[in-house]
Design a protein around this motif. Structure first.
Motif, mmCIF file in Angstrom:
data_model
loop_
_atom_site.group_PDB
_atom_site.id
_atom_site.type_symbol
_atom_site.label_atom_id
_atom_site.label_comp_id
_atom_site.label_asym_id
_atom_site.label_seq_id
_atom_site.Cartn_x
_atom_site.Cartn_y
_atom_site.Cartn_z
ATOM 1 N N GLU A 102 44.095 34.090 31.692
ATOM 2 C CA GLU A 102 43.259 33.101 32.367
ATOM 3 C C GLU A 102 42.575 33.806 33.526
ATOM 4 O O GLU A 102 43.207 34.628 34.200
ATOM 5 N N SER A 103 41.304 33.478 33.745
ATOM 6 C CA SER A 103 40.587 34.087 34.861
ATOM 7 C C SER A 103 39.815 33.026 35.637
ATOM 8 O O SER A 103 39.468 31.974 35.102
ATOM 9 N N GLU A 104 39.576 33.350 36.904
ATOM 10 C CA GLU A 104 38.763 32.501 37.774
ATOM 11 C C GLU A 104 37.861 33.404 38.602
ATOM 12 O O GLU A 104 38.331 34.365 39.222
ATOM 13 N N VAL A 105 36.569 33.098 38.622
ATOM 14 C CA VAL A 105 35.618 33.865 39.433
ATOM 15 C C VAL A 105 35.765 33.423 40.887
ATOM 16 O O VAL A 105 35.638 32.242 41.207
ATOM 17 N N LEU A 106 36.054 34.392 41.762
ATOM 18 C CA LEU A 106 36.285 34.112 43.176
ATOM 19 C C LEU A 106 35.023 34.243 44.016
ATOM 20 O O LEU A 106 34.819 33.487 44.962
ATOM 21 N N GLU A 107 34.189 35.231 43.699
ATOM 22 C CA GLU A 107 32.953 35.450 44.456
ATOM 23 C C GLU A 107 32.036 36.356 43.661
ATOM 24 O O GLU A 107 32.461 37.009 42.713
ATOM 25 N N LYS A 108 30.776 36.380 44.066
ATOM 26 C CA LYS A 108 29.816 37.286 43.443
ATOM 27 C C LYS A 108 28.718 37.608 44.444
ATOM 28 O O LYS A 108 28.476 36.846 45.387
ATOM 29 N N ARG A 109 28.086 38.775 44.233
ATOM 30 C CA ARG A 109 26.967 39.174 45.081
ATOM 31 C C ARG A 109 26.126 40.210 44.352
ATOM 32 O O ARG A 109 26.617 40.930 43.503
ATOM 33 N N ARG A 110 24.862 40.245 44.701
ATOM 34 C CA ARG A 110 23.955 41.275 44.181
ATOM 35 C C ARG A 110 24.157 42.555 44.972
ATOM 36 O O ARG A 110 24.449 42.527 46.165
ATOM 37 N N SER A 111 23.956 43.666 44.321
ATOM 38 C CA SER A 111 23.999 44.950 44.994
ATOM 39 C C SER A 111 22.685 45.156 45.742
ATOM 40 O O SER A 111 21.607 45.001 45.163
ATOM 41 N N PRO A 115 19.588 46.819 42.871
ATOM 42 C CA PRO A 115 19.293 45.404 42.578
ATOM 43 C C PRO A 115 19.386 45.028 41.102
ATOM 44 O O PRO A 115 19.378 43.852 40.768
ATOM 45 N N GLU A 116 19.515 46.010 40.230
ATOM 46 C CA GLU A 116 19.649 45.707 38.798
ATOM 47 C C GLU A 116 21.078 45.334 38.420
ATOM 48 O O GLU A 116 21.354 44.999 37.272
ATOM 49 N N MET A 117 21.990 45.358 39.414
ATOM 50 C CA MET A 117 23.371 44.998 39.103
ATOM 51 C C MET A 117 23.959 44.073 40.153
ATOM 52 O O MET A 117 23.496 44.036 41.295
ATOM 53 N N GLY A 118 24.962 43.340 39.721
ATOM 54 C CA GLY A 118 25.708 42.477 40.621
ATOM 55 C C GLY A 118 27.187 42.787 40.490
ATOM 56 O O GLY A 118 27.617 43.452 39.545
ATOM 57 N N LEU A 119 27.935 42.297 41.457
ATOM 58 C CA LEU A 119 29.386 42.473 41.459
ATOM 59 C C LEU A 119 30.024 41.092 41.521
ATOM 60 O O LEU A 119 29.548 40.225 42.248
ATOM 61 N N PHE A 120 31.064 40.909 40.739
ATOM 62 C CA PHE A 120 31.829 39.664 40.848
ATOM 63 C C PHE A 120 33.307 39.994 40.916
ATOM 64 O O PHE A 120 33.779 40.979 40.355
ATOM 65 N N LYS A 121 34.029 39.173 41.662
ATOM 66 C CA LYS A 121 35.458 39.341 41.861
ATOM 67 C C LYS A 121 36.159 38.195 41.155
ATOM 68 O O LYS A 121 35.769 37.037 41.305
ATOM 69 N N SER A 122 37.194 38.528 40.375
ATOM 70 C CA SER A 122 37.936 37.518 39.617
ATOM 71 C C SER A 122 39.433 37.680 39.830
ATOM 72 O O SER A 122 39.926 38.796 39.970
ATOM 73 N N ARG A 123 40.135 36.559 39.819
ATOM 74 C CA ARG A 123 41.597 36.584 39.753
ATOM 75 C C ARG A 123 41.961 36.394 38.289
ATOM 76 O O ARG A 123 41.535 35.439 37.645
ATOM 77 N N LEU A 124 42.720 37.330 37.755
ATOM 78 C CA LEU A 124 43.117 37.289 36.359
ATOM 79 C C LEU A 124 44.635 37.203 36.284
ATOM 80 O O LEU A 124 45.332 37.920 37.002
ATOM 81 N N LYS A 125 45.118 36.309 35.449
ATOM 82 C CA LYS A 125 46.555 36.183 35.216
ATOM 83 C C LYS A 125 46.814 36.337 33.724
ATOM 84 O O LYS A 125 46.072 35.806 32.904
ATOM 85 N N THR A 126 47.888 37.047 33.417
ATOM 86 C CA THR A 126 48.346 37.183 32.045
ATOM 87 C C THR A 126 49.658 36.415 31.937
ATOM 88 O O THR A 126 50.526 36.528 32.809
ATOM 89 N N PHE A 127 49.775 35.623 30.874
ATOM 90 C CA PHE A 127 50.936 34.770 30.646
ATOM 91 C C PHE A 127 51.624 35.148 29.340
ATOM 92 O O PHE A 127 50.970 35.604 28.402
#
Length: 154
Positions: A102-111, A115-127
């Motif tokens: 399961e994952s949840e996107v925590l934040e994102k931003r453009r570089s 500018p052709e790329m962005g970064l996103f941060k996710s919390r990922l859990k494995t069950f």
């Protein structure tokens, strides 16, 4: 294809199914983490694990496989990852377990510099199959921006 613009902060996703086998646990450990509790049933029985268990790094590798398979299904415009901010092995993983994520996107931003790329941060859990979390991490993903000429949000 999913791009930076298609990622919503707060969005959640469930994916994957990975059956852990004894042979794979021993093979991975033999090559990368040759500790007795990953290699030998009798040695493992004398430890906290109580029986043969997968290396935490093997759990990461199985999680990565499910993530990549999921990206392929969604046709994500992935550019890789600059790394992981947090990683915790919460419970042992045993042969016979079936893992899912399961994952949840925590934040994102453009570089700003690319500018052709962005970064996103996710919390990922494995069950495991008992819905017990076995791994948790906060990861950073790089992804293509659909329209690099579009203005950046401030």
């Amino acid at each position: 294809m999913r791009h930076f613009e298609d990622i919503d902060v707060g969005s959640r996703e469930s994916f994957g199914s990975y059956k852990v086998t004894r042979d794979e646990v021993i093979d991975f450990a033999s090559r990368y983490d040759p500790q007795p509790f990953h290699l030998d049933e009798e040695a493992a029985a004398q430890t906290y694990f109580g029986r043969l268990s997968a290396s935490g790094w093997h759990t990461c590798a199985m999680t990565m496989r499910m993530m990549v398979d999921n990206m392929g299904e969604d046709a994500t415009a992935s550019l890789g990852s600059p790394g992981i901010d947090e990683l915790r092995w919460l419970r042992p993983v045993y042969p016979g377990d079936t893992l899912r994520c399961e994952s949840e996107v925590l934040e994102k931003r453009r570089s700003r510099s690319r500018p052709e790329m962005g970064l996103f941060k996710s919390r990922l859990k494995t069950f495991n199959q008992h819905d017990e979390a076995v791994l948790e991490m906060v990861s950073n993903g790089l992804i293509k921006v659909r329209d690099p000429a579009a203005p950046m949000e401030s």
